[in-house]
Each structure stands twice: as C-alpha cells, then as structure tokens.
Design a protein around this motif. Structure first.
Motif, PDB file in Angstrom:
ATOM      1  N   TYR A  35       4.756  12.593  -8.068  1.00  0.00           N
ATOM      2  CA  TYR A  35       4.455  11.287  -8.649  1.00  0.00           C
ATOM      3  C   TYR A  35       4.094  11.469 -10.127  1.00  0.00           C
ATOM      4  CZ  TYR A  35       4.270   9.355  -3.951  1.00  0.00           C
ATOM      5  OH  TYR A  35       4.601   8.937  -2.679  1.00  0.00           O
ATOM      6  N   GLN A  37       1.958   9.616 -13.223  1.00  0.00           N
ATOM      7  CA  GLN A  37       0.945   8.604 -13.494  1.00  0.00           C
ATOM      8  C   GLN A  37       0.745   8.440 -14.995  1.00  0.00           C
ATOM      9  OE1 GLN A  37      -3.053   9.224 -11.932  1.00  0.00           O
ATOM     10  NE2 GLN A  37      -3.349   7.016 -11.766  1.00  0.00           N
ATOM     11  N   LEU A  43       0.956   4.795 -10.980  1.00  0.00           N
ATOM     12  CA  LEU A  43       1.522   5.894 -10.186  1.00  0.00           C
ATOM     13  C   LEU A  43       2.915   5.521  -9.720  1.00  0.00           C
ATOM     14  CD1 LEU A  43      -1.696   6.718  -8.280  1.00  0.00           C
ATOM     15  CD2 LEU A  43      -0.103   8.525  -8.925  1.00  0.00           C
ATOM     16  N   PHE A  45       6.591   6.983  -7.905  1.00  0.00           N
ATOM     17  CA  PHE A  45       7.222   8.005  -7.078  1.00  0.00           C
ATOM     18  C   PHE A  45       8.408   8.622  -7.811  1.00  0.00           C
ATOM     19  CE2 PHE A  45       8.717  10.042  -3.295  1.00  0.00           C
ATOM     20  CZ  PHE A  45      10.088   9.849  -3.235  1.00  0.00           C
ATOM     21  N   GLU A  48      10.896  13.268  -3.149  1.00  0.00           N
ATOM     22  CA  GLU A  48      10.291  13.958  -2.016  1.00  0.00           C
ATOM     23  C   GLU A  48      11.262  14.994  -1.482  1.00  0.00           C
ATOM     24  OE1 GLU A  48       9.221  11.633   1.484  1.00  0.00           O
ATOM     25  OE2 GLU A  48       7.825  13.200   2.097  1.00  0.00           O
ATOM     26  N   LEU A  88       0.225  12.353 -16.245  1.00  0.00           N
ATOM     27  CA  LEU A  88      -0.341  13.223 -15.212  1.00  0.00           C
ATOM     28  C   LEU A  88       0.703  13.296 -14.098  1.00  0.00           C
ATOM     29  CD1 LEU A  88      -2.845  14.793 -14.106  1.00  0.00           C
ATOM     30  CD2 LEU A  88      -3.529  12.646 -12.997  1.00  0.00           C
ATOM     31  N   LEU A  90       1.558  14.442 -10.414  1.00  0.00           N
ATOM     32  CA  LEU A  90       0.854  14.737  -9.174  1.00  0.00           C
ATOM     33  C   LEU A  90       1.828  15.149  -8.088  1.00  0.00           C
ATOM     34  CD1 LEU A  90      -1.473  11.654  -9.428  1.00  0.00           C
ATOM     35  CD2 LEU A  90      -2.317  13.994  -9.290  1.00  0.00           C
ATOM     36  N   SER A  94       2.570  16.763   2.925  1.00  0.00           N
ATOM     37  CA  SER A  94       2.344  16.148   4.228  1.00  0.00           C
ATOM     38  C   SER A  94       2.966  17.057   5.283  1.00  0.00           C
ATOM     39  CB  SER A  94       2.995  14.752   4.256  1.00  0.00           C
ATOM     40  OG  SER A  94       2.783  14.105   5.490  1.00  0.00           O
ATOM     41  N   TYR A 101       1.466  10.233   9.137  1.00  0.00           N
ATOM     42  CA  TYR A 101       0.759  11.353   8.533  1.00  0.00           C
ATOM     43  C   TYR A 101       0.461  11.036   7.080  1.00  0.00           C
ATOM     44  CZ  TYR A 101       1.804  14.362  12.510  1.00  0.00           C
ATOM     45  OH  TYR A 101       1.857  14.907  13.753  1.00  0.00           O
ATOM     46  N   GLY A 102      -0.777  11.263   6.687  1.00  0.00           N
ATOM     47  CA  GLY A 102      -1.160  10.994   5.309  1.00  0.00           C
ATOM     48  C   GLY A 102      -0.720  12.099   4.378  1.00  0.00           C
ATOM     49  N   TYR A 103      -0.673  11.804   3.109  1.00  0.00           N
ATOM     50  CA  TYR A 103      -0.377  12.784   2.071  1.00  0.00           C
ATOM     51  C   TYR A 103      -1.681  13.317   1.498  1.00  0.00           C
ATOM     52  CZ  TYR A 103       4.542  11.332   1.800  1.00  0.00           C
ATOM     53  OH  TYR A 103       5.846  11.071   2.074  1.00  0.00           O
ATOM     54  N   THR A 104      -1.689  14.592   1.148  1.00  0.00           N
ATOM     55  CA  THR A 104      -2.809  15.192   0.416  1.00  0.00           C
ATOM     56  C   THR A 104      -2.322  15.512  -0.987  1.00  0.00           C
ATOM     57  OG1 THR A 104      -3.697  16.177   2.433  1.00  0.00           O
ATOM     58  CG2 THR A 104      -4.485  17.051   0.341  1.00  0.00           C
ATOM     59  N   PHE A 105      -3.038  15.001  -1.966  1.00  0.00           N
ATOM     60  CA  PHE A 105      -2.642  15.193  -3.356  1.00  0.00           C
ATOM     61  C   PHE A 105      -3.332  16.400  -3.980  1.00  0.00           C
ATOM     62  CE2 PHE A 105      -0.148  11.526  -4.788  1.00  0.00           C
ATOM     63  CZ  PHE A 105      -0.269  10.683  -3.699  1.00  0.00           C
ATOM     64  N   GLY A 106      -2.641  17.022  -4.938  1.00  0.00           N
ATOM     65  CA  GLY A 106      -3.248  18.033  -5.780  1.00  0.00           C
ATOM     66  C   GLY A 106      -3.976  17.374  -6.938  1.00  0.00           C
ATOM     67  N   SER A 107      -4.553  18.190  -7.812  1.00  0.00           N
ATOM     68  CA  SER A 107      -5.305  17.664  -8.957  1.00  0.00           C
ATOM     69  C   SER A 107      -4.417  17.286 -10.128  1.00  0.00           C
ATOM     70  CB  SER A 107      -6.346  18.681  -9.418  1.00  0.00           C
ATOM     71  OG  SER A 107      -7.285  18.926  -8.392  1.00  0.00           O
TER      72      SER A 107
ATOM     73  N   TYR B  34      -1.815   2.277   3.812  1.00  0.00           N
ATOM     74  CA  TYR B  34      -2.667   3.412   3.477  1.00  0.00           C
ATOM     75  C   TYR B  34      -3.644   3.001   2.374  1.00  0.00           C
ATOM     76  CZ  TYR B  34      -0.035   7.019   5.993  1.00  0.00           C
ATOM     77  OH  TYR B  34       0.525   7.804   6.966  1.00  0.00           O
ATOM     78  N   TYR B  36      -6.035   4.892  -0.569  1.00  0.00           N
ATOM     79  CA  TYR B  36      -6.431   6.090  -1.302  1.00  0.00           C
ATOM     80  C   TYR B  36      -7.406   5.658  -2.393  1.00  0.00           C
ATOM     81  CZ  TYR B  36      -2.748   9.120   0.616  1.00  0.00           C
ATOM     82  OH  TYR B  36      -1.968   9.880   1.438  1.00  0.00           O
ATOM     83  N   GLN B  42      -8.443  12.442 -11.221  1.00  0.00           N
ATOM     84  CA  GLN B  42      -8.148  13.520 -10.268  1.00  0.00           C
ATOM     85  C   GLN B  42      -7.013  13.028  -9.387  1.00  0.00           C
ATOM     86  OE1 GLN B  42     -11.663  14.441  -8.003  1.00  0.00           O
ATOM     87  NE2 GLN B  42     -12.968  14.530  -9.809  1.00  0.00           N
ATOM     88  N   GLY B  43      -6.520  13.872  -8.490  1.00  0.00           N
ATOM     89  CA  GLY B  43      -5.510  13.422  -7.556  1.00  0.00           C
ATOM     90  C   GLY B  43      -6.087  12.392  -6.600  1.00  0.00           C
ATOM     91  N   PRO B  44      -5.296  11.412  -6.192  1.00  0.00           N
ATOM     92  CA  PRO B  44      -5.780  10.428  -5.220  1.00  0.00           C
ATOM     93  C   PRO B  44      -6.247  11.097  -3.932  1.00  0.00           C
ATOM     94  CG  PRO B  44      -3.733   9.686  -6.216  1.00  0.00           C
ATOM     95  CD  PRO B  44      -3.938  11.102  -6.665  1.00  0.00           C
ATOM     96  N   TYR B  46      -7.091  10.642   0.089  1.00  0.00           N
ATOM     97  CA  TYR B  46      -6.796   9.828   1.266  1.00  0.00           C
ATOM     98  C   TYR B  46      -8.083   9.276   1.866  1.00  0.00           C
ATOM     99  CZ  TYR B  46      -5.814   8.913   6.216  1.00  0.00           C
ATOM    100  OH  TYR B  46      -5.743   8.342   7.458  1.00  0.00           O
ATOM    101  N   HIS B  49      -5.626   4.996   7.132  1.00  0.00           N
ATOM    102  CA  HIS B  49      -4.379   4.256   7.224  1.00  0.00           C
ATOM    103  C   HIS B  49      -4.283   3.570   8.581  1.00  0.00           C
ATOM    104  CE1 HIS B  49      -3.008   7.901   9.375  1.00  0.00           C
ATOM    105  NE2 HIS B  49      -2.032   7.159   9.881  1.00  0.00           N
ATOM    106  N   ARG B  91       3.427   2.479   2.988  1.00  0.00           N
ATOM    107  CA  ARG B  91       4.281   3.661   3.091  1.00  0.00           C
ATOM    108  C   ARG B  91       5.667   3.200   3.521  1.00  0.00           C
ATOM    109  NH1 ARG B  91       2.586   9.504   5.523  1.00  0.00           N
ATOM    110  NH2 ARG B  91       4.561  10.548   5.170  1.00  0.00           N
ATOM    111  N   LEU B 101       5.195   6.513  -1.185  1.00  0.00           N
ATOM    112  CA  LEU B 101       4.040   5.644  -1.335  1.00  0.00           C
ATOM    113  C   LEU B 101       4.291   4.745  -2.535  1.00  0.00           C
ATOM    114  CD1 LEU B 101       1.162   8.228  -0.813  1.00  0.00           C
ATOM    115  CD2 LEU B 101       2.163   6.687   0.876  1.00  0.00           C
ATOM    116  N   PHE B 103       2.573   2.522  -5.003  1.00  0.00           N
ATOM    117  CA  PHE B 103       1.241   2.208  -5.519  1.00  0.00           C
ATOM    118  C   PHE B 103       1.268   0.923  -6.330  1.00  0.00           C
ATOM    119  CE2 PHE B 103      -1.464   5.937  -4.809  1.00  0.00           C
ATOM    120  CZ  PHE B 103      -0.541   6.880  -4.405  1.00  0.00           C
TER     121      PHE B 103
END
Lengths: 114, 113
Positions: A35, A37, A43, A45, A48, A88, A90, A94, A101-107, B34, B36, B42-44, B46, B49, B91, B101, B103
């Motif tokens: 993503y 930002q 943000l 997309f 993927e 930024l 990102l 998942s 299933y949710g996504y986990t983002f990095g910094s 969802y 967030y 920082q990163g979003p 979670y 959901h 989603r 996603l 946003f």
C-alpha cells in the motif's frame, strides 16, 4: 513471533532513479500486499502476491512493480522516480487469501524523492 | 469498490466508551467490514472484523446493522493511547481469489484527559 519487517525504514532518492523496497512477512503467511500512503490520497492498494503470483493490482502506473519469492518475502520496485512518489510504503501479510483473515502491517518504508 | 464514509474527527473523554460510526451502504453480501487504527504514521493496526454478526474481542466490539449498511466500533473504556486515526474498511474480493483493503479517510479520534 516476529511481525512484518520492512527495510529500509527511510530512503531518500533523486528524481529519475529507481528504488527497491523489501518486505518479510510473518512466518507462515503466504499473502503479501503493498500500500502507498500519502497525505493527499490516503492509503491506496498497490498489489497483492500469493504463492509468488500477483493476484490483484491497484490503479498505479507500470513504473510500480513487485515480486514474491518462494519464502514469501516480497519486493516492490519503483522505476523512474517522480516527486509524487514520495510516500510511506506499507507492506501487509496474511495467512491466506480468505476474507476472514486479517492483514498485519509492517511499520513501512518512508520514501522521499528529491 | 465498496466505499466507506466516516466522520473526519471525534472526541471522547478518557474512561468513557468511544463509539465510531461507519457507513458502507454499497457493501456486497460477502464482503467483510474491517477496522484498523493508525498511530503517528506507523503501520495500521488490526482491531476487529465482521461479516453479519456483532463481534467482540479484547480491544473492541463491532456492531453491524441488520441490513449491513453501517457499523459501529466501540472502544469500551477509552484511554489516551487510543488516540489515533481509525479506518473502517471493506475487504473487497478481486480476481483469482485475491483481496484488497479499500481505505477511506478515517476518523481522527482524540481521547481527552
């Protein structure tokens, strides 16, 4: 359990150059998304990847590309950088492509183009 | 793509419940909602959901209306650390089983002491 790792954290590039950003997903996660930002667009997309194949792509020019390796690590590349590419970036991982299933983002990697 | 509409900003007193509304009137039957949040670029992170039923976890509760056109995120006892931008996201299914996603602009929630 390690989270999503993005490198580098900060980057300064000159207009016209190219850049490669790296993302290591959570162990066992096979889906990696990217993503962008910015303050103006929020943000958005980019694309993927799942099992080394691009599964979905956002509305970005062809200068933005990516790939995924067999260990699920992913890279994105931006060629011929423009000032507007400052953002930024990102990465999110998942376990699967399932909507439940949710996504986990990095910094993120903060890219500045000068 | 299904879009979401959120108030741009909200305030809440510390210790009170924060109720963040979201409108997603064009959501399709198989699209998940969802939530967030993002703190200081920082990163979003979670939060929670859901598809149709109300959901609760250790962070928050999600209330989805019966027609699924809107939802509310509830932070039961807001603390100063809950100050962040909260995104309500749909989603969306893409081709080849992929997801993305979508946003919106989010709600900037400020928790006041």
């Amino acid at each position: 359990k390690a989270g999503v790792t993005q490198t580098p954290r900060y980057l300064i590039k000159t207009r016209g150059q190219q850049v490669t950003l790296s993302c290591s997903p959570i162990s066992g996660h096979r889906s990696v998304s990217w993503y962008q930002q910015t303050p103006g667009q929020g943000l958005q997309f980019l694309f993927e990847y799942f099992s080394e194949t691009q599964r979905n792509k956002g509305n970005f020019p062809g200068r933005f590309s990516g790939r995924q390796f067999s260990n699920s690590r992913s890279e994105m590349n931006v060629s011929t950088l423009e000032l507007g590419d400052s953002a930024l970036y990102l990465c999110a991982s998942s376990p699967m492509l399932d909507r439940n299933y949710g996504y986990t983002f990095g910094s993120g990697t903060r890219l500045t183009v000068v | 793509d299904a879009k979401t509409t959120q108030p741009p900003s909200m305030d809440c007193a510390e210790g009170r419940a924060a109720n963040l509304p979201c409108n997603h009137s064009t959501i399709s039957g198989n699209e998940y909602v969802y939530w967030y949040r993002q703190i200081h670029s920082q990163g979003p992170q979670y939060i929670i959901h859901g598809l149709k039923n109300n959901e609760t976890n250790e962070m928050a509760s999600l209330i989805i209306t019966e027609d699924r056109k809107s939802s509310t995120l509830i932070l039961p006892h807001a603390t100063l650390r809950d100050t962040a931008v909260y995104y309500c996201i749909v989603r969306v299914a893409g081709s080849q089983g992929a997801q993305k996603l979508v946003f919106g602009q989010g709600t900037r929630l400020t928790i006041n002491p």
